[in-house]
Design an enzyme around this catalytic site. Structure first.
Site, short mmCIF file in Angstrom:
data_model
loop_
_atom_site.label_atom_id
_atom_site.label_comp_id
_atom_site.label_asym_id
_atom_site.label_seq_id
_atom_site.Cartn_x
_atom_site.Cartn_y
_atom_site.Cartn_z
N SER A 471 0.46 40.05 48.83
CA SER A 471 -0.19 40.40 50.09
C SER A 471 -1.71 40.38 49.96
O SER A 471 -2.43 40.32 50.95
CB SER A 471 0.26 41.78 50.56
N GLY A 472 -2.20 40.44 48.71
CA GLY A 472 -3.65 40.41 48.51
C GLY A 472 -4.22 41.73 48.00
O GLY A 472 -5.43 41.92 48.01
N SER A 541 4.48 49.66 45.49
CA SER A 541 4.99 50.98 45.91
C SER A 541 5.68 50.93 47.28
O SER A 541 5.15 51.42 48.26
CB SER A 541 3.86 52.01 45.90
#
Lengths: 633, 319
Positions: A471-472, A541
């Site tokens: 996602s970066g 997470s």
């Protein structure tokens, strides 16, 4: 029977009125099938004339089929109700039996004795005032006797009968009996029993059950039934502070607002001052409303509806309390926990916790130690398995009102419910409340986190980047660190992959390891916060419970959750490490987004939509946030 | 059951006086039941109370009226009508719903009726399955009830003795006795997924004597069939069956006789045996019960097959 038949209707009505005034004693019996527990209960039902003709016939038939006592009636068959139990000759589940004498009515929780049924025993004990602990006179005190006594004590039972059964098989020997009693007294000394009555008996022959045993002349105490009829188990519930957990708000029309619930302890009268435990708002009782008319007073154990003189906010889950003596209100407490599920307890995982009439989400933050139910030894533990008992710390999603279980069973007991399976997986008893500050600040140091941070011109915090793989997160975290570094701030990056290579290289990808992985990262981040740093944690997470665990470790305002929001298809098209491809091919199990869920943050401090801005712009936004919220001074 | 040690009747002079603070066993049972009923109303989306018209149902309904006073119970009543109930039961049912101002849902397995399934033609077991168990399951599914109160007591039968107060049912309404949720203190777990449900038994800890004493103490209306009267009966296999209407096929030479009878338990009239009795008042009924040496369910024909038959029925969804 004749006595009853000859009573005329008037005398009989009298007799019924007396019967109506009986008190109730709830007790449990513990012991294994070899101790003769079922036989004892069968004997109690038989001696108090609770067997009917058709039941006796069915019992005789079953005795011939499955019985173990030759030609005699096998009383055990009477109480082992389930098919599997009759076939296997064991008692699997808690069964409830009922009998009565002229003085009292009894509800018996008949519980199995093997270690694998600890949870069933705890279930029976939770609703009992007294325990009958059976031992076989031939074998004396066994490991299981210690276990039964421990659980009985753990569940707060204060009245115990030690039934030394099968005394006929040791020639009704007083020496044997005395030796067993002495040994029992010694190990049970610390269990806090208020009354303790040892009784020698033979369930099979009925000695000292209802009637005295002719060969037990040396025994001067009461028979079992005599003792059960007279023992005083009143727990002084009425003398304790008033508590009423609100079950239901009764609003039949605009003019009536009543709060319905069962009084846990104490007593209440119109005019008494009460408080709502959590909000602290107070009022006075206007009326105690019941179907049978308003009452002048209601006491512990009664199910009532109260109306108040002021309009204050009260809903289900609130506890109405005496204004003078209130329960604790906190989102953390220490407790004893009995685990009741085949799936292990995982510290850090979110469960539903029902305490009184309130259900909140919560987690076990720490297992202080587990307790061996046989030896009472304290052992270190990372998880709990079925039937294990531990002392734990529990953290809840919001503060609730509670008392210590020792003071109040209704406001101090809770059950743990798995949020996916909906099963009841644990039962707990509150020991005492914990406050966040006292929990974190375990050692007073002269040089503090604040002084370290202010020397660096900053406020220490964790910036927690969560989002799908690819996602970066790491890219943005690196840019943020560079920017902060150029501003002269002190930072450190904890990256999921890097930590896995060192600190957490002993951990795999099981549920327990995942939770431990997060715990270590969070604890490490916490230490860096303590050192005054701005810690950038870049970690998929995926579970709210994990992020919650990290957030709970540090103080208010020290956790900044950054949700790097990249749609799955975008992340998958980037696939910088080729992981999505492998996951799609089934080569990686439990891959977030593909074969394992990602729980979107509900209230992140910062949400970054990576499809609408460059990584540089987003890093800038984070620095701006830190600046405007005084993390960078 | 008869919870009296009858041989010691002379001893009650010694019964210790109870302090006025202490609740009697009946008041404790009452409070426990009210607590349970309120928990259900608070925690479930769409509960219902099974109303079978018998004395236990009458007590359960009375407790529900108490639990929510001055409001009405926030759930409807459901009666599964097999079409073979005593006519007096149906009259009493409709009158009770009207008197208390409650919603009453009556559900009948119309398919079973169309197929002509009766206790006479298909035997008690098949008949009970279709007209009671299947009908109940269909009704629960049709209305999407997630909780259903039943008036069963643990002292009635051995498998009931081990059933929880909140008894979980799968989407197919099945009961798994070996996999019940632990139930501690007064903390009932009301969590279910869509389609699943909980059967709730607020009278679990009551005995038959408690029920009768409570009816007496609270003056609760019950179906008149519990009281002795002259009624037309035929004797079959040692059981007295009341001829409640002309659907009962009389065997050659069989003529209904007027006998002074009453019922200890009520169900479908062809399956419910009467007892000869002169008891016309509650104290007389209770005295008769205490002297009786046959347990309550012996009057019901469905329990006789074998001693584990109730457990089997319950697994399949019977109440």
């Amino acid at each position: 029977m004749d006595a009853l038949a000859t009573l005329d209707v008037e005398a009989f009505t009298d007799y019924l009125a007396r019967h109506e005034r009986k008190s109730l004693l709830r007790f449990l019996t513990c012991g294994s099938v070899d101790d003769g527990k079922s036989t004892l209960i069968g004997r109690l039902l038989y001696d108090t004339k609770l067997l009917f003709e058709d039941q006796l016939k069915s019992l005789e038939r079953d005795s011939r089929k499955h019985g173990t006592v030759g030609e005699d009636i096998d009383f055990a068959l009477l109480v082992d109700g389930l098919e599997a139990e009759r076939e296997q000759g064991i008692t699997i589940d808690v069964a409830y039996r009922f009998f009565a004498t002229d003085r009292r009515k009894f509800i018996v929780a008949d519980t199995p004795g093997h270690e694998q049924y600890t949870r069933n025993m705890a279930t029976g004990a939770s609703s009992s005032d007294l325990a009958v602990i059976l031992v076989d006179a031939r074998h004396g005190i066994l490991t299981q006797t210690r276990r039964h006594s421990f659980i009985v004590s753990l569940l707060g039972i204060r009245h115990v009968v030690l039934a030394v059964n099968k005394i006929d098989l040791v020639d009704y020997s007083r020496e044997v009996f005395d030796r067993i009693v002495a040994e029992y007294r010694e190990f049970a000394a610390g269990f806090g029993f208020t009354t303790f009555q040892p009784i020698p008996l033979s369930a099979r022959f009925g000695d000292n059950v209802l009637d005295r045993g002719p060969k037990l002349g040396w025994y001067e105490g009461p028979t079992l039934v005599e003792h059960l009829e007279t023992v005083n188990v009143e727990d002084d519930l009425l003398g304790r502070p008033f508590r009423l957990p609100v079950q239901w708000v009764n609003r039949p029309n605009l003019d009536f607002r009543g709060f319905a619930g069962t009084i846990a302890t104490g007593r209440i009268r119109p005019g008494d001052r009460i408080a709502v435990a959590k909000s602290g708002r107070t009022s006075t009782v206007r009326a105690i409303v019941t179907y049978d008319g308003d009452k002048d007073e209601a006491v512990a154990g009664e199910a009532v509806t109260l109306t108040l003189n002021d309009e204050i906010d009260i809903s289900r889950g609130d506890v109405l309390t005496s204004a003078e003596s209130r329960p604790e209100v906190s989102d953390q407490f220490a407790a004893h926990l009995i685990w009741m599920s085949d799936d292990q307890l995982l510290p850090g995982r979110q469960y539903s916790i029902k305490l009184g009439t309130k259900t909140v989400s919560g987690q076990v933050t720490e297992i202080k130690h587990k307790i061996d139910v046989n030896s009472f030894q304290k052992l270190a533990a990372k998880t709990l398995s079925l039937n294990e008992v531990a002392q734990v710390n529990v953290a809840l999603s919001e503060p609730i009102a509670f008392d210590a279980y020792a003071d109040n069973k209704d406001t101090g007991a809770f059950i743990v419910i798995d949020r996916l399976s909906n099963l009841t997986v644990g039962a707990g008893m509150v020991d005492f409340g914990l406050r966040r500050a006292s929990n974190i600040h375990w050692q007073a140091l002269d040089v503090t986190k604040e002084s370290r941070a202010s020397m660096k011109g900053q406020k220490a915090a964790i910036v927690w980047f969560t989002g799908l793989s690819g996602s970066g997160k790491s890219t943005i975290a690196n840019l943020v660190e560079k920017k902060l570094h150029s501003l002269g701030r002190h930072t450190y990056i904890l990256d999921g992959d890097n930590v896995r290579h060192g600190l957490n290289k002993d951990l795999g990808f099981t549920d327990a390891d995942r939770v431990e992985n997060i715990r270590r990262v969070a604890e490490t981040a916490k230490l860096f916060v303590d050192a005054g740093l701005i810690v950038l944690v870049s970690f998929i997470s995926p579970f709210r419970s994990e992020r919650r665990l990290a957030r709970d470790l540090v103080g208010e305002g020290e956790f900044i959750e950054v949700f790097v929001d990249t749609p799955l298809e975008v992340a998958e098209s980037r696939d910088p490490k080729g992981l999505y491809k492998k996951a799609r091919e089934g080569k990686i199990a439990n891959f977030t987004g593909i074969s394992s869920p990602y729980e979107v943050p509900e209230n992140p401090e910062i949400r970054l939509d990576t499809t609408s801005a460059s990584a540089e712009e987003m890093a800038e936004r984070i620095v701006a946030y830190l600046d405007s919220n005084d993390y960078v001074i | 059951m008869s919870p009296l040690s009858l041989g010691t009747l002379g001893r009650h002079a010694k019964v210790t006086a109870l302090s006025s603070d202490r609740l009697t066993h009946l008041r404790r049972l009452e409070a426990e039941s009210i607590h349970i009923i309120r928990e259900v109303a608070a925690e479930f989306r769409n509960p219902v109370m099974l109303y079978s018209i018998g004395k236990d149902s009458s007590v359960m309904l009375h407790l529900a009226m108490k639990a929510f006073y001055p409001s009405k119970p926030p759930f409807p009543l459901l009666h599964v009508d097999t079409t073979w109930k005593f006519r007096e039961m149906i009259r009493f049912r409709d009158e009770t719903a009207r008197r208390l101002g409650l919603d009453l849902i009556v559900h009948t397995n119309q398919e079973g009726v169309a197929q002509g399934i009766t206790p006479f033609t298909h035997g008690s077991s098949a008949y009970t399955n279709v007209m009671k168990t299947d009908a109940l399951k269909a009704a629960l599914t049709k209305y999407g009830f997630d909780a259903a109160f039943g008036g069963a007591r643990r002292d009635e039968e051995k498998s009931r003795a081990k059933e929880r107060i909140f008894s979980f049912r799968t989407e197919t309404h099945a009961w798994d006795p070996k996999n019940q949720r632990p139930e501690l203190w007064r903390l009932y777990n009301a969590r279910v997924k869509p389609g699943e449900s909980i059967r709730v038994f607020p009278l679990s800890n009551w005995t038959e004597l408690d029920i009768w004493q409570y009816i007496l103490a609270e003056d609760i209306p019950i179906v008149p069939l519990y009281f002795a009267d002259y009624r037309p009966v035929v004797e079959r296999d040692g059981m007295l069956i009341m001829v409640d209407d002309d659907r009962i096929p009389l065997k050659p030479g069989e003529t209904p006789e007027q006998k002074l009878i009453r019922f200890r338990t009520l169900g479908c009239y062809p399956l419910t045996a009467a007892v000869e009795s002169p008891a016309t008042t509650l104290p007389e009924i209770v005295r008769e019960m205490l002297l009786a040496r046959t347990s309550e369910r012996a009057g019901r024909l469905i329990d006789h097959d074998d001693s584990a038959s109730m457990e089997k029925k319950k697994r399949e969804g019977y109440f």
